[in-house]
Structure formats: C-alpha cells, structure tokens
Design an enzyme around this catalytic site. Structure first.
Site, PDB file in Angstrom:
ATOM      1  CE1 TYR A 184      -0.095 -13.631 -27.616  1.00  0.00           C
ATOM      2  CE2 TYR A 184       2.001 -14.788 -27.650  1.00  0.00           C
ATOM      3  CZ  TYR A 184       1.142 -13.846 -28.183  1.00  0.00           C
ATOM      4  OH  TYR A 184       1.517 -13.133 -29.281  1.00  0.00           O
ATOM      5  CD  GLN A 223      -2.420  -7.328 -31.122  1.00  0.00           C
ATOM      6  OE1 GLN A 223      -1.700  -6.662 -30.358  1.00  0.00           O
ATOM      7  NE2 GLN A 223      -1.997  -7.742 -32.309  1.00  0.00           N
ATOM      8  CG  ASN A 274       6.559 -10.231 -28.468  1.00  0.00           C
ATOM      9  OD1 ASN A 274       5.757  -9.856 -27.609  1.00  0.00           O
ATOM     10  ND2 ASN A 274       6.351 -10.056 -29.753  1.00  0.00           N
ATOM     11  CB  SER A 302      16.267 -21.069 -21.654  1.00  0.00           C
ATOM     12  OG  SER A 302      16.040 -22.326 -21.114  1.00  0.00           O
ATOM     13  CD  GLN A 323      18.230 -24.602 -21.841  1.00  0.00           C
ATOM     14  OE1 GLN A 323      17.701 -23.505 -21.840  1.00  0.00           O
ATOM     15  NE2 GLN A 323      17.549 -25.704 -22.105  1.00  0.00           N
ATOM     16  CG  HIS A 359      16.004 -22.503 -26.155  1.00  0.00           C
ATOM     17  ND1 HIS A 359      14.824 -22.699 -26.816  1.00  0.00           N
ATOM     18  CD2 HIS A 359      16.167 -23.580 -25.363  1.00  0.00           C
ATOM     19  CE1 HIS A 359      14.293 -23.859 -26.432  1.00  0.00           C
ATOM     20  NE2 HIS A 359      15.095 -24.413 -25.556  1.00  0.00           N
ATOM     21  CD  GLU A 408      14.457 -22.439 -17.696  1.00  0.00           C
ATOM     22  OE1 GLU A 408      15.487 -21.943 -18.215  1.00  0.00           O
ATOM     23  OE2 GLU A 408      13.366 -22.497 -18.275  1.00  0.00           O
ATOM     24  CG  HIS A 409      16.478 -26.556 -17.798  1.00  0.00           C
ATOM     25  ND1 HIS A 409      16.503 -25.344 -18.457  1.00  0.00           N
ATOM     26  CD2 HIS A 409      15.275 -27.117 -18.085  1.00  0.00           C
ATOM     27  CE1 HIS A 409      15.359 -25.181 -19.122  1.00  0.00           C
ATOM     28  NE2 HIS A 409      14.597 -26.230 -18.911  1.00  0.00           N
ATOM     29  CG  ASP A 441      13.680 -28.993 -23.045  1.00  0.00           C
ATOM     30  OD1 ASP A 441      13.472 -28.589 -21.889  1.00  0.00           O
ATOM     31  OD2 ASP A 441      14.688 -28.696 -23.704  1.00  0.00           O
ATOM     32  CD  GLU A 488      -5.171  -7.242  15.347  1.00  0.00           C
ATOM     33  OE1 GLU A 488      -6.044  -7.227  14.461  1.00  0.00           O
ATOM     34  OE2 GLU A 488      -4.199  -8.021  15.337  1.00  0.00           O
ATOM     35  CG  HIS A 547     -13.013  -7.576  13.420  1.00  0.00           C
ATOM     36  ND1 HIS A 547     -13.167  -6.379  12.764  1.00  0.00           N
ATOM     37  CD2 HIS A 547     -12.356  -8.391  12.548  1.00  0.00           C
ATOM     38  CE1 HIS A 547     -12.642  -6.474  11.547  1.00  0.00           C
ATOM     39  NE2 HIS A 547     -12.145  -7.676  11.389  1.00  0.00           N
TER      40      HIS A 547
END
Lengths: 434, 434
Positions: free
Chosen positions: A130, A191, A214, A237, A259, A262, A327-328, A361, A415, A420
C-alpha cells in the site's frame, strides 16, 4: 518549548515515566466504516472498488483502467528529473545490497539418533504494497517495501496507490519500476486493502500486505490480518539523539527536526550529558523553526512532545534509551560503538556525527520501516524475512523412531491424546516385529 | 463420513475451493467483556486479578500466594512419574538442540563507500507465556514456548496458568522447571494476559506474550498487541497427509485421528494417488473411531471437516498442498524429499512413513506452535526469532557521506522534507569547508 528534564532532579523518574506514557496519537475510530467497505468489496469486487474510488478519489475508472499499463508507467516515470532518478537508483542499489545479506540459510542435519532435522525458507508467493496518495506518497517507501520483497523472491508484487483527481506522483511509479514491481493499481483506502486481501475480478488476492497508510488503511489492515499477513501498524515517527557537547548544536537541532517535520504527533528527544549543550540545541531548534518550510508541523511536534534530557553520564543515557526503545537512535558521541553495546531496544542505530538519520531514511541501506511506540522492545524493522516463511522438516529413521518414539507415546498418554500415542505405537510394534 | 473428492471429477475445483473456504471456528464474541477485564486490571492491578480469579477459578489468593514459590514448584513437580519426567527431559533436550541452531548471526561490514553497515540481534528482555488450565494444560506446550525463549536469551520468563479450584497439572510445573522458567503465577484468562501486559503491584510487565488459550485469552492478546508483542492467534489444528498405496491404511488413519482428536473444529485431510487406498484409510478411520477414547470429538471433526482427495499424481498433490497451506504436512511417499521440494506453503513437514506427526508434537525437536488456517502462506512456526529483535546499524564516514549524502538530500527535497535534506547538507558543507 520542549520539556527539559534532568536526571538529578527529584521528580525525574515521575516526569520521565510520564514522557514514556504520553499518548501522541488519537486515531479516529473508523472501524465500522472500514468493516462495511471490506464487506462491500468482498461481495461486489471490482464494482465496489470502482464506486468507492469514484466517491473518495473523484476518479472514474473501469476494471480495465484501474491498473496502470506498462506503457503508462514508462511514460509517467520518464518525467522524473534525472537527478531524482539517479538518487532513486542509488538508493535502490544500496537497499538491495543491504537486504541481500539478510537472506536466511536453509539447514538440514542428522542428529545422533539418526533423525534428519532442519528447515527451509521460501518466499511468500504474492505480496501487496500500500502506498499513500497525496503529500505522503513517498517513493522512498516504495523502495523500502518493494526491494526486500523482490530480494526475498516474491514472484508477484502488486502496488495500490490512490490517485485523487487522477494525480499521481511520477517518482512513485519510477520507484516501483526500479524495484521490479509487477502490478500498479490506481486505488487506495480500505477498498484497496480489501481488494488485495480478498481479490476482485481483476485483482488477484495476495498473501501479505505491507506499507503505511491513514487510519482507514490501518483499520483495514488490522481487519484483514489472518486472511493475509501484514507488517506492523506504524505509529507516529520518533527519534532519540544521544549527543555529547562535541557536536554542532545546529546539526543536532536539524536531526531532531527531521522527525518533527513528519507529523505533529512525531517525537524528538535529545539526551545529553551536558546541560548547557542541551540548551544550545534547544536554541538552535528555535532558530531553525523560524524558517523551516514545515515549521507549523515541526513546531507543534517539538512543543508538545519534544524533550531535552540531561543525564549524569552516558551509561545513564543508555539505560534511558532502552526504556524509550526508540524507532531511530543517533549516537553522536566519541565512541558510539561502545555506547551502542549497552543498548538493546532500538529500531535503527545511526553511529557518529556523520550519520544523520536522513541518510538512513533514503540511501544508507537499512530499512526505514521501523518499530514505533516503544515496540522496538519486541519487534524489528522490515526485512526480507517479512516476505518469507520457514517450514520445519523432520524425518525419522526406524532407529530414530525406536530411540525417541516411546517418549512421545508417554507424553501423548499423559496429555490424554490416545491417537497421538497410537500413531507412534503401531509403527514401533511393526518395527519390533520386523 | 468425510468428504470424498477426486481431481478427475467435473466439480472438483468448486468442491476443493469450498473445502478451503470452510469456516471451522465460531468464536464467541467476548471482546467487550475482555475490554472490561483489561481496563479493570489496568486500574486496580492485583486487586482486580485476585477478584477475577476468585470468581472464575473459585480460588482465593493473595498477592503473596498468587505466585508459586520455588519450594511449591519443586514439591508438586516431584509427584510426576519418572517415565513422564524422563520423557519431558528428553523432549526439552531435543527442542533445545533444534532451536539453538536457529540463533541468528549479527553482521557488520564496510561497503565500498566506506560506510559501516549491519545489524545486531538481541533478546526480548521479559516474556510471558500463557498456559491454559484444565484438560488443555499441556506440558509439551510449555516446553515449545519456554525453551525457545530461554535459548533466545530472555532474562525473565513468566508463566501464567489458571488453577481452577486449586488444581494444577504437576507436569506443567515440571516442564516449567526443566525449561528454566523464572516465575509461575496461578492466574488465567484475560486477567492474566492483562497482568502480563500492563503489570500489577506484584507482577512486572513483560514485552512479549505467547501461548495458546480460549476465546477470552485470544481476544485479550489481540487487545494488548502493540503494548506488547504477541505470537500468532492459533486457530483449530490441521493435518494434511499425502500418502501413496505403499502405506498401512491404519497408520495413516491414526495420523489423521491424531489431529481430529484435538478439537471438533480440527481438520484432517488425506490426499492420495490411489482411490482404493483412500477408501481403505477411511475404513480404518471408521474402525478406530469405534474405540478411541476421544471418539466423540475425533468423529465430529472427521465427519464435518475431514476429506479424502484422490489425485492423478503426486505433482497434483503438491499443487493442492500449496493451496491448503497446512499446519502439518506428512509426506508418506517413496521419495518424500523430492515431493517436499515442490511445496512451499506448510508449517511443518514430516517426511516418510516413520515420522508420524505425533513425534513432532513432542520430541522431534522442531516447534509444534505452527501457523493454522492457511496462514502458512505467509507465516512460520514459533522460533527463537519470536523472542528476539534486530537493530540495524549504520555509520557513515566523511567519505561515505560525501558519496551518498547528496542523493539523500535530493530525495528529501523531492519529498518536501526540508529538515531531512538540511541535516545532510550542513554536514556536507562542513566537510567541504574542512
């Protein structure tokens, strides 16, 4: 102004814990709408996707024009300026070179009982990526998702990218072409995720869906998870910079802002062992915020979620970094390797003063799809392994079954799983007769 | 009677597709109840957990008695019969030997531009393992989850196991002890998952939660995902056996029943290239179903979801196996290795006539926590990697930044991320001055 914390202060632990717990994202609850969209796409396929695209993207398509033709891709991609084309090709080459090294090994061995054991890795057969439309339609994200998929050996890689009012980012199509993407569709939103997961008349279903989006896309990915695999659901981020006083405050300020620009929900934190340096960086940020193009966004992020933390020493910085699990993580200190050894929770490390996160990046080589919201405590950035799966292998010989079969039978009985145990017992009996 | 399908039949594709799409699980929707329990545990900690345990497990505990003491574990584990103890130890040794080989390598290299690149793997710091109570309280599952966690290097491994009316399976405590589990709590349900994820006064939070459970546990794991990592949400178990006529029909029947006896929603499928052999296996199943202890469960599974599929040849069997993407796949044919090369979607392979799946469930070495519901198309069984995360590493030299920094700046500008570009530009300018 960001928060200023000092580990010597009496209220430090309380304030640091509050900083960790800050809720930065308030996603709208779109789950019900998304459930309806997915159900519609499952029921009506292409017709539903086309209607929703007309409604949300103001774009009339047909089952035939939903997909970019190779000629369309070539034509649009050719409009990308040469400098950007060269940069994308350099980035793709470096990302490919890095990710090729992640290819896992198959293993097969014979154990002391004569059993053959091992595993085999294979690529996911079809994957969907995506790509957001509009301002966040980043060609770099196309490379970061598509290149690892192709390195892994994914045979069929489809992209969906919404083109509201018919507008597409040519660099996205060029990145798709460079990465070897097989199909590109002019659709987006829940969709598109539904079409990738369940298939329609003209889009074959995939096995795995990755890529940012989003709230609608995130909710759709959560809903189709199980039917297909998904990557992480990324949050806003974050960057943590650990810097000593031997840095140019303006450089560090720009790293923090890279950062912050963003997203208003992004978070930039500086940890330093020099209080005065921390103030200088904050001043440099303030100065940069007067002129940055995205100063409204970056300023809001810095004001609401930014922090400058002064610590006694770098060991303390490392311990706090592990709690933040950023994250970074930039380590702008004299011996970044030594400091990095003390930190285990981080998505990506950027070592030394010449490695601004922005290099990572785009062109560093490692992936820029990384765990957010403290999830580096338990998860990793995107890699070729996200597009592969491992099948374990076991083969018993008669001798191996004789050696370990009775233990399996014992445990099955304990068990209360009789069949088995019997499935082992009948074979042992046959071997003992023979 | 199971379904009989033949790939030569005109309606085969329709029937096979319907078989793939069968909905086998109808989980009750307990999400709202679970949301309430999690909120309660977050708000009231131990007090909530103790109240819920009193209500659901009819067991009055205190914050002190919630956790088994080492002496209690030793005492209860000592009641396990010697044969079971030996079998568990053999199983643990074999599982450990297999999983040690999964330990990933750290990598660090210098690329032609002088950049140092690589990654480092580290263990998740704390993990929690959910173990069901009652009949499904399987010591083998404790080993399959706990051993990989400890091999990965997880420092703190906590188990929660409900003990309704105070009843505990001694073999579960013994397995925990053998695997090196650090903490065992007498709690279960959504409240145990919430306690592990968020912590309480007496239970420290963990970073990752694995292990099977009922609908409440599954819903709780879904809800805490993000705050902590989770393993897969397992569906009902499945086996696919591909067998030629050179097998004892009764052996294959027992292999099919060893899945069917788990759960009425389990699915057992036989694919054979010999129609008469398929009928013989079905007859053998019918005979076994007259006497099996769990014949009610196994019989319902076989009747509702079982299938015998006759194919023209083994290539066709391989293609169908890839579409089924089974959790367990037995290849009882003359050359199982050759056949296995043609199949990429399977959680675990069991090769040849002496490798009943039950061996793999207990003592083979590979993990028995495997992808269900066709998710072997995109996911893998549990491994040490589930208890580790990878941090990427990048370090630019001045020369490396000069070589690749301009491309990063170009891409940042094209994505309208000015601070990204500037963070590279200021460093390049300084280098060019110097």
């Amino acid at each position: 102004m960001p928060q200023f914390l000092n580990s010597r202060d009496a209220d430090f632990d309380v304030r640091f814990t509050a900083l960790l717990g800050m809720k930065r994202e308030d996603s709208p609850d779109v789950d019900e709408i998304v459930a309806g969209i997915i159900a519609d796409v499952r029921a009506r396929g292409d017709a539903a996707v086309l209607e929703l695209t007309a409604r949300f993207d103001r774009l009339e398509l047909t089952a035939q024009t939903m997909r970019f033709t190779p000629a369309e891709i070539d034509g649009i991609a050719a409009t990308v300026p040469a400098a950007e084309r060269d940069a994308l090709e350099l980035a793709a080459d470096r990302i490919r070179a890095y990710h090729v090294r992640q290819m896992p090994e198959n293993e097969l061995w014979t154990d002391p009982d004569g059993a053959t054991l091992g595993w085999r890795w294979t690529a996911v057969q079809a994957a969907g990526l995506y790509v957001p439309g509009g301002l966040a339609s980043y060609p770099s994200s196309v490379l970061m998702n598509a290149v690892p998929a192709k390195v892994a050996g994914v045979k069929r890689l489809a992209i969906t990218v919404p083109t509201p009012d018919g507008v597409v980012n040519p660099a996205v199509l060029l990145a798709a072409k460079i990465a070897g993407v097989d199909e590109v569709y002019r659709i987006g939103g829940a969709q598109a995720v539904a079409a990738l997961a369940y298939g329609t008349g003209s889009i074959a279903p995939v096995d795995k869906i990755t890529g940012p989006g989003n709230a609608f896309v995130a909710a759709a990915k959560r809903r189709v998870f199980g039917k297909v695999g998904i990557d992480m659901i990324a949050g806003p981020s974050e960057i943590l910079v650990i810097a000593d006083a031997d840095n140019d405050p303006d450089f560090i300020a720009l790293d923090l802002m890279s950062q912050a620009e963003h997203d208003e929900s992004a978070q930039s934190i500086l940890i330093t062992d020099d209080d005065a340096f921390g103030r200088k960086v904050a001043d440099a940020v303030a100065a940069r915020l007067e002129t940055l193009e995205r100063r409204a966004i970056a300023g809001a992020s810095w004001r609401d979620f930014g922090a400058v933390i002064t610590v006694r020493d770098l060991d303390e910085a490392a311990a706090l970094a592990d709690r933040i699990a950023p994250e970074h993580l930039e380590l702008c200190v004299a011996d970044p390797e030594a400091l990095s050894e003390k930190i285990s929770n981080a998505g990506a490390l950027f070592l030394g003063g010449f490695t601004p996160e922005a290099v990572g990046d785009y062109v560093g080589g490692p992936n820029h799809v990384l765990p957010t919201a403290r999830s580096a405590r338990f998860s990793s950035g995107l890699s070729v392994l996200d597009f592969m799966k491992r099948t374990t292998i076991a083969r018993m010989t008669p001798a191996a079954l004789k050696a370990i079969g009775p233990a399996a039978e014992t445990l099955a009985k304990s068990e209360s799983l009789e069949a088995h145990g019997l499935s082992v017992r009948v074979r042992l009996d046959k071997l003992n007769e023979g």
